[in-house]
Design a protein around this motif. Structure first.
Motif, PDB file in Angstrom:
ATOM      1  N   MET A   1       0.845  -1.174   0.000  1.00 26.86           N
ATOM      2  CA  MET A   1       0.000   0.000   0.000  1.00 26.86           C
ATOM      3  C   MET A   1       0.892   1.241   0.000  1.00 26.86           C
ATOM      4  O   MET A   1       1.911   1.277   0.685  1.00 26.86           O
ATOM      5  CB  MET A   1      -0.892  -0.027   1.239  1.00 26.86           C
ATOM      6  N   SER A   2       0.488   2.234  -0.744  1.00 24.96           N
ATOM      7  CA  SER A   2       1.312   3.436  -0.855  1.00 24.96           C
ATOM      8  C   SER A   2       1.129   4.356   0.350  1.00 24.96           C
ATOM      9  O   SER A   2       0.129   4.269   1.076  1.00 24.96           O
ATOM     10  CB  SER A   2       0.958   4.203  -2.133  1.00 24.96           C
ATOM     11  N   ARG A   3       2.087   5.225   0.526  1.00 21.67           N
ATOM     12  CA  ARG A   3       2.062   6.217   1.597  1.00 21.67           C
ATOM     13  C   ARG A   3       0.786   7.063   1.511  1.00 21.67           C
ATOM     14  O   ARG A   3       0.125   7.310   2.515  1.00 21.67           O
ATOM     15  CB  ARG A   3       3.321   7.083   1.496  1.00 21.67           C
ATOM     16  N   ILE A   4       0.422   7.481   0.299  1.00 22.44           N
ATOM     17  CA  ILE A   4      -0.760   8.328   0.102  1.00 22.44           C
ATOM     18  C   ILE A   4      -2.030   7.573   0.509  1.00 22.44           C
ATOM     19  O   ILE A   4      -2.921   8.142   1.152  1.00 22.44           O
ATOM     20  CB  ILE A   4      -0.848   8.804  -1.362  1.00 22.44           C
ATOM     21  N   ARG A   9      -6.508   6.644   4.339  1.00 25.05           N
ATOM     22  CA  ARG A   9      -7.273   5.747   5.223  1.00 25.05           C
ATOM     23  C   ARG A   9      -7.268   6.258   6.659  1.00 25.05           C
ATOM     24  O   ARG A   9      -8.283   6.200   7.343  1.00 25.05           O
ATOM     25  CB  ARG A   9      -6.711   4.335   5.175  1.00 25.05           C
ATOM     26  N   LEU A  10      -6.101   6.726   7.111  1.00 24.64           N
ATOM     27  CA  LEU A  10      -6.017   7.276   8.467  1.00 24.64           C
ATOM     28  C   LEU A  10      -6.886   8.526   8.601  1.00 24.64           C
ATOM     29  O   LEU A  10      -7.598   8.697   9.597  1.00 24.64           O
ATOM     30  CB  LEU A  10      -4.564   7.612   8.819  1.00 24.64           C
ATOM     31  N   LYS A  11      -6.848   9.375   7.607  1.00 24.09           N
ATOM     32  CA  LYS A  11      -7.662  10.599   7.628  1.00 24.09           C
ATOM     33  C   LYS A  11      -9.139  10.244   7.731  1.00 24.09           C
ATOM     34  O   LYS A  11      -9.872  10.807   8.552  1.00 24.09           O
ATOM     35  CB  LYS A  11      -7.399  11.428   6.376  1.00 24.09           C
ATOM     36  N   ILE A  78       3.572   2.867  10.522  1.00 26.27           N
ATOM     37  CA  ILE A  78       2.958   1.708   9.867  1.00 26.27           C
ATOM     38  C   ILE A  78       3.906   1.117   8.837  1.00 26.27           C
ATOM     39  O   ILE A  78       4.136  -0.101   8.805  1.00 26.27           O
ATOM     40  CB  ILE A  78       1.616   2.100   9.220  1.00 26.27           C
ATOM     41  N   LEU A  79       4.468   1.966   7.992  1.00 24.27           N
ATOM     42  CA  LEU A  79       5.373   1.479   6.951  1.00 24.27           C
ATOM     43  C   LEU A  79       6.617   0.833   7.543  1.00 24.27           C
ATOM     44  O   LEU A  79       7.091  -0.185   7.032  1.00 24.27           O
ATOM     45  CB  LEU A  79       5.755   2.623   6.008  1.00 24.27           C
ATOM     46  N   MET A  80       7.132   1.391   8.621  1.00 22.81           N
ATOM     47  CA  MET A  80       8.319   0.835   9.274  1.00 22.81           C
ATOM     48  C   MET A  80       8.037  -0.583   9.771  1.00 22.81           C
ATOM     49  O   MET A  80       8.831  -1.494   9.555  1.00 22.81           O
ATOM     50  CB  MET A  80       8.746   1.734  10.431  1.00 22.81           C
TER      51      MET A  80
END
Length: 87
Positions: A1-4, A9-11, A78-80
Protein backbone atom coordinates in the motif's frame (compact mmCIF):
# COMPACT_ATOMS: atom_id res chain seq x y z
CA UNK A 1 0.00 0.00 0.00
CA UNK A 2 1.31 3.44 -0.86
CA UNK A 3 2.06 6.22 1.60
CA UNK A 4 -0.76 8.33 0.10
CA UNK A 5 -3.28 5.49 0.51
CA UNK A 6 -2.32 4.99 4.15
CA UNK A 7 -2.59 8.71 4.92
CA UNK A 8 -6.03 8.79 3.28
CA UNK A 9 -7.27 5.75 5.22
CA UNK A 10 -6.02 7.28 8.47
CA UNK A 11 -7.66 10.60 7.63
CA UNK A 12 -10.99 8.87 6.96
CA UNK A 13 -10.64 6.93 10.21
CA UNK A 14 -10.15 10.12 12.20
CA UNK A 15 -13.02 11.91 10.47
CA UNK A 16 -15.51 9.08 10.95
CA UNK A 17 -14.41 7.51 14.24
CA UNK A 18 -12.88 10.36 16.21
CA UNK A 19 -14.40 13.57 14.85
CA UNK A 20 -17.99 12.32 14.39
CA UNK A 21 -17.92 12.95 10.64
CA UNK A 22 -16.50 16.47 10.85
CA UNK A 23 -13.70 17.27 8.46
CA UNK A 24 -11.75 19.91 10.35
CA UNK A 25 -9.19 20.25 7.57
CA UNK A 26 -6.92 17.38 8.55
CA UNK A 27 -3.94 16.88 6.31
CA UNK A 28 -0.81 14.79 6.63
CA UNK A 29 0.95 17.33 8.85
CA UNK A 30 -1.93 18.41 11.14
CA UNK A 31 -0.60 18.32 14.74
CA UNK A 32 -3.03 15.73 16.12
CA UNK A 33 -1.88 15.95 19.73
CA UNK A 34 -1.73 19.74 19.81
CA UNK A 35 -5.20 20.07 18.27
CA UNK A 36 -6.61 17.56 20.77
CA UNK A 37 -7.67 15.17 18.01
CA UNK A 38 -5.89 12.27 19.65
CA UNK A 39 -5.44 11.30 23.29
CA UNK A 40 -4.44 8.13 25.12
CA UNK A 41 -7.86 6.48 24.68
CA UNK A 42 -7.91 7.30 20.97
CA UNK A 43 -4.40 5.86 20.59
CA UNK A 44 -5.65 2.53 21.94
CA UNK A 45 -8.55 2.54 19.45
CA UNK A 46 -6.20 3.61 16.66
CA UNK A 47 -3.84 0.72 17.41
CA UNK A 48 -6.73 -1.69 16.86
CA UNK A 49 -7.55 0.02 13.57
CA UNK A 50 -3.92 -0.17 12.45
CA UNK A 51 -3.77 -3.87 13.23
CA UNK A 52 -7.07 -4.58 11.48
CA UNK A 53 -6.50 -2.42 8.38
CA UNK A 54 -2.76 -2.81 7.84
CA UNK A 55 -1.89 -6.04 9.66
CA UNK A 56 0.66 -4.18 11.79
CA UNK A 57 1.14 -4.60 15.52
CA UNK A 58 2.84 -1.59 17.05
CA UNK A 59 5.19 -2.53 19.89
CA UNK A 60 4.78 -0.70 23.20
CA UNK A 61 8.18 0.97 22.77
CA UNK A 62 6.86 2.79 19.70
CA UNK A 63 3.75 4.20 21.34
CA UNK A 64 5.21 7.66 21.75
CA UNK A 65 4.07 11.21 21.04
CA UNK A 66 6.62 11.37 18.22
CA UNK A 67 4.95 8.56 16.27
CA UNK A 68 1.40 9.81 16.87
CA UNK A 69 1.91 13.51 16.24
CA UNK A 70 0.49 13.60 12.68
CA UNK A 71 -1.01 11.42 9.97
CA UNK A 72 2.40 11.35 8.29
CA UNK A 73 4.21 10.17 11.43
CA UNK A 74 1.59 7.44 11.97
CA UNK A 75 2.01 6.43 8.32
CA UNK A 76 5.79 6.22 8.77
CA UNK A 77 5.25 4.03 11.84
CA UNK A 78 2.96 1.71 9.87
CA UNK A 79 5.37 1.48 6.95
CA UNK A 80 8.32 0.84 9.27
CA UNK A 81 6.59 -2.11 10.95
CA UNK A 82 5.05 -3.35 7.72
CA UNK A 83 8.52 -3.67 6.19
CA UNK A 84 9.92 -5.30 9.32
CA UNK A 85 7.16 -7.94 9.23
CA UNK A 86 7.91 -8.97 5.65
CA UNK A 87 10.11 -12.04 5.20
Amino acid sequence: MSRIEIVERLKQYFITEVLDGKDIGLDESTPLLEWGVINSLEIVRLLGFIQQQFGVEVPADDITAEYFSSLLSITDLILMHEKAARP
